[in-house]
Design a protein around this motif. Structure first.
Motif, PDB file in Angstrom:
ATOM      1  N   GLU A 123     -16.240   8.986  15.245  1.00 16.92           N
ATOM      2  CA  GLU A 123     -17.193   8.203  14.454  1.00 16.92           C
ATOM      3  C   GLU A 123     -18.615   8.415  14.984  1.00 16.92           C
ATOM      4  N   TYR A 171     -19.699  12.466  14.462  1.00 13.58           N
ATOM      5  CA  TYR A 171     -20.046  12.865  13.098  1.00 13.58           C
ATOM      6  C   TYR A 171     -21.305  12.194  12.556  1.00 13.58           C
ATOM      7  N   PRO A 201     -13.239  16.809  11.235  1.00  8.69           N
ATOM      8  CA  PRO A 201     -13.859  15.701  10.507  1.00  8.69           C
ATOM      9  C   PRO A 201     -12.839  14.702   9.970  1.00  8.69           C
ATOM     10  N   LYS A 240      -8.933  12.464  10.903  1.00  6.46           N
ATOM     11  CA  LYS A 240      -8.090  11.983  11.990  1.00  6.46           C
ATOM     12  C   LYS A 240      -6.720  11.547  11.483  1.00  6.46           C
ATOM     13  N   LEU A 241      -6.710  10.597  10.551  1.00  6.63           N
ATOM     14  CA  LEU A 241      -5.461   9.988  10.088  1.00  6.63           C
ATOM     15  C   LEU A 241      -4.518  10.987   9.440  1.00  6.63           C
ATOM     16  N   ASP A 269      -1.919  15.388  14.962  1.00  3.44           N
ATOM     17  CA  ASP A 269      -2.166  14.731  16.251  1.00  3.44           C
ATOM     18  C   ASP A 269      -1.986  13.230  16.130  1.00  3.44           C
ATOM     19  N   GLU A 292     -11.952  20.848   4.161  1.00  6.97           N
ATOM     20  CA  GLU A 292     -12.505  19.908   3.182  1.00  6.97           C
ATOM     21  C   GLU A 292     -11.404  19.168   2.423  1.00  6.97           C
ATOM     22  N   SER A 322     -10.305  16.500   4.693  1.00  8.69           N
ATOM     23  CA  SER A 322     -11.319  15.447   4.800  1.00  8.69           C
ATOM     24  C   SER A 322     -11.299  14.550   3.566  1.00  8.69           C
ATOM     25  N   GLU A 348      -8.499  12.290   3.883  1.00  5.86           N
ATOM     26  CA  GLU A 348      -8.839  11.271   4.880  1.00  5.86           C
ATOM     27  C   GLU A 348      -9.517  10.056   4.234  1.00  5.86           C
ATOM     28  N   TYR A 349     -10.356  10.313   3.201  1.00  6.57           N
ATOM     29  CA  TYR A 349     -10.994   9.203   2.492  1.00  6.57           C
ATOM     30  C   TYR A 349      -9.934   8.236   1.937  1.00  6.57           C
ATOM     31  N   LYS A 383      -8.034   6.515   4.894  1.00 12.47           N
ATOM     32  CA  LYS A 383      -8.921   5.575   5.579  1.00 12.47           C
ATOM     33  C   LYS A 383      -9.013   4.257   4.810  1.00 12.47           C
ATOM     34  N   VAL A 429       1.037  22.963   9.270  1.00  9.10           N
ATOM     35  CA  VAL A 429       0.739  22.883  10.707  1.00  9.10           C
ATOM     36  C   VAL A 429      -0.219  21.731  10.995  1.00  9.10           C
ATOM     37  N   LEU A 430      -1.225  21.569  10.144  1.00  4.92           N
ATOM     38  CA  LEU A 430      -2.335  20.664  10.450  1.00  4.92           C
ATOM     39  C   LEU A 430      -2.105  19.210  10.067  1.00  4.92           C
TER      40      LEU A 430
END
Lengths: 337, 337, 337, 337
Positions: free
Chosen positions: C46, C49, C68, C70-71, C75, C216, C219, C222-223, C226, C260-261
């Motif tokens: 946080e 970025y 950019p 996380k959730l 990991d 992207e 990301s 992620e929105y 989140k 993988v990601l």
């Protein structure tokens, strides 16, 4: 070179990488965060570029901070290289205009176009004798006969001449007849040809490949300079993108970037970049304003009957109109025709 | 060929175009709407591809319906071409696996990897002796010595060998030592080299250029076939796009498209396409399912110390794991290893 | 984050950057070579970025090592997310097949296609009620009436339904009638819509944008996560490149990379990716082999009269042929239909 | 529209296509060669664009000669549209310069920059209140408070203001505070937003999408004009390509193409296109020469502390230097500031 290790890479992995770097003769600086470890690697370019560390266990990313080129960079030589060919000059404030047909077709065509473009300010004559064509069924050029006609027309008009070299085996014969050797977009990474041209003492006009990055163009130029030939003119001629309205996408920001990164002169080819006659004049003007050191434009005395690239060839009156006022535009950028 | 005239093109312009076409030996069909006129042009490919009508007054667009290639097309030959190299076969139901390191580095390295990949089902050995490198400061390959080590390792393991030819002047020497001549992505439109290979009697492995369209790949292959050499294997190895996570973007739809358009065998190189070791196995499996006739995979006995392409080389156990069950996958597509 | 300073950046510039970082709450690690200084920056995502350091004097490059997102990352959550919609499941070994027409046109069309695709193994019904069309003159979809027909057909066949949401103001009404809300390629970075969907409790099918990188896409997902909505299915549907033979370029390596990601399920849309009926079946098979968790395929009972996307729609027998043997292919990857 | 039938399409297939076209209300012209049949289709754009003939048996290719737009075309309106916003004008010889920070951050920042850019010739103030950010963890803008600060600063300096609208639900509130509504690259095909803006009576600044073709930009503008709002300014801001040195690839040939194809004014955003401060001035100059009707440039009083886009923001002295002599350059193109 920065080596970013994977999150929580083991101490053993880090040591293994560092040991290998030391044994190869490089120095290292370690930056260890809680999660990330970054290894800075210091050494000569020649060393750094033979270290392929991406394969090591625990390595996440290898970032090369050192450029893959040296001699072409502004760091190596701050002042502009000026390429001089007879009365034509490119770089260091000199702006040159190369004009002529896509392909050499006849003595009349070449003599006519040479006299016409010379009359309105062109400083070099172009014409293709060996043509790279996607289809083996398309016109492949006149070869040696074409070279001779090009030379003859240039001499008659008092213009030096440039032509594309397609085959490394033709290097000597092309060099015999032409003043500047053009490496086309498709051969920009023909490294054997670049090495051969590096040994010669003729200026090279190196066109950007259809999908070549700015860094790759400079690296290709480096091959020529490394061989001992310092006279390289770069040429932006459009890159391949998804846009189909234009034949390619002219990347004028690359011209401005080249002027920052290299001392070599940079010219622009709006004919191949756009493939559309009505966009050539505005793109020539934009190229001048973007900082280019010259232009290369397709001009044909009779575009309708051109054996190639008709739709992107200017006729003589169009070229004359384009050149009208060009000196003022060039002067506005602090350069001269 | 369709010639779409500009809206409200004049009668004179239309006639002028038609007259030119007739004098060139083509037939025409006119379709006139209120606004648009379209001229259909009929003639041999050899004729059509020398007609550059875009330059004529009043012409808005020229659409070529006839492909720029003929011999490579399914129309010309419906059944699959099978390329046979020793015991290796590609096409017509035969699936071949080529494996080996990016570059030849030593006798031990080559012998070791050759024996290892042969043991788990590879049918051909690869290894680069002449390496195309962006930077002149990177390792350029062992040259002739590399060719000999490659040959020796292939013979010892009983595998035919393939290597890249970088310089047209090396064609004979490479052909002397290798069974298959590879044309790399950067030389896909090195037409002089393609013509030279067309005269030879060695199979050619033609890699897709970084920004080559499907049609351009086929046109390049046409150069080889037109010269008389029918043994061409196409290779999809990724194209250059905006995506940077992978080295290139593997275009498997192109593989399926090639299988529709041409009778030539098509293989896939997931190593150069992805540049990432962990994506190679899934892309090999996807290639088989997409209809490929073979694979070419980088395998190094010790990827950490590979002189190039370390991050995309499999080690031997990884390659063995990939080959495990490959026969079943190939069989599922009606083919055999 | 790594901050690479320009060669020979002044001590003052370096200190200025470091001071700013400290005052913002970040920790720093300095790595100083003779020429290059690199500043490692450590802190929460946080924080990192919101640090735009590129504008500082002396900064050459800013490299973000921290992603950019996380959730959505592995990991954060190692095990696969399974998205369940009625009897349909995606992820964690479950493979789902979504089928149906590009656009909802009539009750008969929808009921007919729903029954047909259900009969051969599809687990969800698709159909567009709001259609994003390049031209305002093209068919824009049936709107709310289309939503109702889709729902009705799904219920009759016992299939959950998915449809695209084009306008954030329609979120509630679409959620009322559909089980899964599709975000189309053109809206992948419509962040307001993503935030709105993050607040809802309906699964989201997020299509990759035409020029969106893998990072992207993640990301954008992620929105949604989140906002509290964990049920996101990613969809690879081709990216825009220079190749024009196919409508887009299907990027199957992205599918393998996503696996993988991220822990989110990933499906493939070969219809929009290729735009060609004859490439859909091989691309479906390749998607399965690449590791996809599902497919979304355009099927129309009468492609000739489809109001959109006719050339890329399968008819019912073609879809049945595609599904024949699909269970075995899915099982080969350790998954189940 | 031209429908190219497959080679040797059957008479029945051809008749089937023709019958369908007639029943839909279109006229047809048949052009039959020995191998190829081409069907010319004539009718209104509204009709043509609802005919999806690609799905019919025997159809090889459908070529749309009629553009997907009408109102934005030069055919529909030959003379330039002039967009007037207070004292700012774009098009028809008027050249406007929009300047301001990426995002609104404070009253002082906005007032300071507004006064500074006004003093050296800017005619409109920009500033983002709602920011589209790839990562949900990045600064998202000040929202309504930002709108008010923008308005206040514009009023104080006597400059009209433009800001991006991110959410169609904010249309009214943004229109209340701003003079021009900007549609960002990511929303260029947010058709619902375009339709909404078509109903409003505020000028629209429409940015080209990252992977939008020239034709798609014009089609998006058509949505706005079709709704009744004639005041649209197009903005070229770079497209996404493989080149990574610049943030995007500025396509100045598109500017020249737009000037041929449409009567709408076209401006250029070199800040987002290049992402590099040192390329902005040459690209502004090139844009003027390419025929642009204006510029939009990021200027920040203190780029180091900009909350976004620091590396591509000019500071005030740099902007002043850029504007110095701009009037002469604009005059050279026959326009006025």
């Amino acid at each position: 070179m920065l080596i970013v290790m994977r999150d929580h890479a083991s101490l053993q992995e880090i040591e293994h990488v560092v040991d290998h770097l030391h044994s190869a003769g490089a120095e290292t600086h370690l930056s260890q965060g809680e999660v990330k470890t970054v290894i800075g690697v210091i050494g000569e370019r020649e060393l750094i570029y033979t270290l392929d560390m991406e394969g090591f266990a625990g390595v996440a990313e290898v970032i090369r901070v050192l450029k893959p080129y040296k001699l072409v960079g502004r760091d190596f030589q701050a002042e502009d290289t000026v390429v001089r060919v007879g009365s034509a000059e490119f770089g260091g404030g000199a702006f040159g205009v190369i004009a002529g047909p896509c392909s050499v077709e006849s003595s009349e065509q070449m003599r006519s176009v040479a006299a016409s473009v010379k009359a309105v300010g062109a400083s070099m004559l172009r014409g293709g004798a060996y043509k790279p064509r996607t289809s083996p069924y398309a016109f492949q050029g006149m070869g040696l006969d074409g070279l001779k006609l090009l030379r003859e027309a240039g001499d008659a008009a008092g213009l030096p001449v440039v032509t594309e070299i397609l085959d490394v085996r033709d290097a000597e014969v092309v060099a015999e007849w032409a003043d500047v050797l053009q490496v086309g977009a498709r051969n920009m990474q023909n490294f054997m040809m670049l090495e051969e041209l590096g040994k010669m003492r003729k200026p090279v006009l190196l066109k950007r490949g259809l999908s070549a990055t700015i860094e790759e163009v400079l690296s290709s130029a480096e091959y020529v300079l490394k061989g001992g030939n310092r006279d390289v003119i770069l040429c932006e001629r459009g890159i391949r993108t998804f846009e189909t309205y234009t034949r390619n996408t002219l990347d004028l920001a690359a011209v401005a970037a080249f002027k920052v990164l290299t001392h070599l002169p940079v010219i622009v080819d709006p004919s191949h970049a756009t493939g559309r006659r009505d966009l050539i004049a505005p793109m020539c003007r934009a190229a001048v304003a973007a900082g280019a050191d010259g232009l290369i434009v397709e001009v044909h005395p009779d575009p309708e009957h051109a054996k190639c690239d008709g739709p992107q060839s200017l006729d003589v009156p169009m070229f004359a109109a384009l050149m009208d006022g060009m000196d003022a535009r060039v002067a506005l950028e602090g350069k001269h025709l």
